[in-house]
Scaffold this motif. Sequence first.
Motif, PDB file in Angstrom:
ATOM      1  N   LEU A   1       0.836  -1.199   0.000  1.00  0.00           N
ATOM      2  CA  LEU A   1       0.000   0.000   0.000  1.00  0.00           C
ATOM      3  C   LEU A   1       0.871   1.250   0.000  1.00  0.00           C
ATOM      4  O   LEU A   1       2.064   1.195   0.330  1.00  0.00           O
ATOM      5  N   PRO A   2       0.279   2.394  -0.364  1.00  0.00           N
ATOM      6  CA  PRO A   2       1.040   3.648  -0.302  1.00  0.00           C
ATOM      7  C   PRO A   2       1.609   3.843   1.110  1.00  0.00           C
ATOM      8  O   PRO A   2       0.960   3.514   2.106  1.00  0.00           O
ATOM      9  N   GLY A   3       2.793   4.329   1.176  1.00  0.00           N
ATOM     10  CA  GLY A   3       3.447   4.535   2.465  1.00  0.00           C
ATOM     11  C   GLY A   3       4.201   3.309   2.954  1.00  0.00           C
ATOM     12  O   GLY A   3       4.786   3.326   4.028  1.00  0.00           O
ATOM     13  N   GLY A   4       4.151   2.230   2.193  1.00  0.00           N
ATOM     14  CA  GLY A   4       4.918   1.036   2.545  1.00  0.00           C
ATOM     15  C   GLY A   4       4.192   0.025   3.411  1.00  0.00           C
ATOM     16  O   GLY A   4       4.773  -0.994   3.776  1.00  0.00           O
TER      17      GLY A   4
END
Length: 108
Positions: free
Chosen positions: A5-8
């Motif tokens: 996901l976005p942000g890791g």
Amino acid sequence: MVRLLPGGAVESGPSLTDPLCPEPLVLADGTILVLDAGVLRAVDRRLRDVVLAELLPLDPDRTRSCRGGLRRSGDRLTVTLAEEHRDRPGKHVMHTWTLALRPGPTAV
């Protein structure tokens, strides 16, 4: 299976049985078809999975599914599995199925 996901952050999906699953097949709608120890599964974009077919449920320790896999040709899906022969070490039995793909909630 997991999704980055976005942000890791990592989102977990369904667990697979076979540590040597062949390369999955991605359909146009984003559904992923995966062959997991002789079981054909569909995983949707929300990481929900459904068993489409129990083709030849096999012990992952005896199955070398990476020698086969999934291949699409038009509206046909060919699934191949190489199962280690019970009485002849080093020899394999090849199993092949041809399935029709159709649109809908169950891709096959």
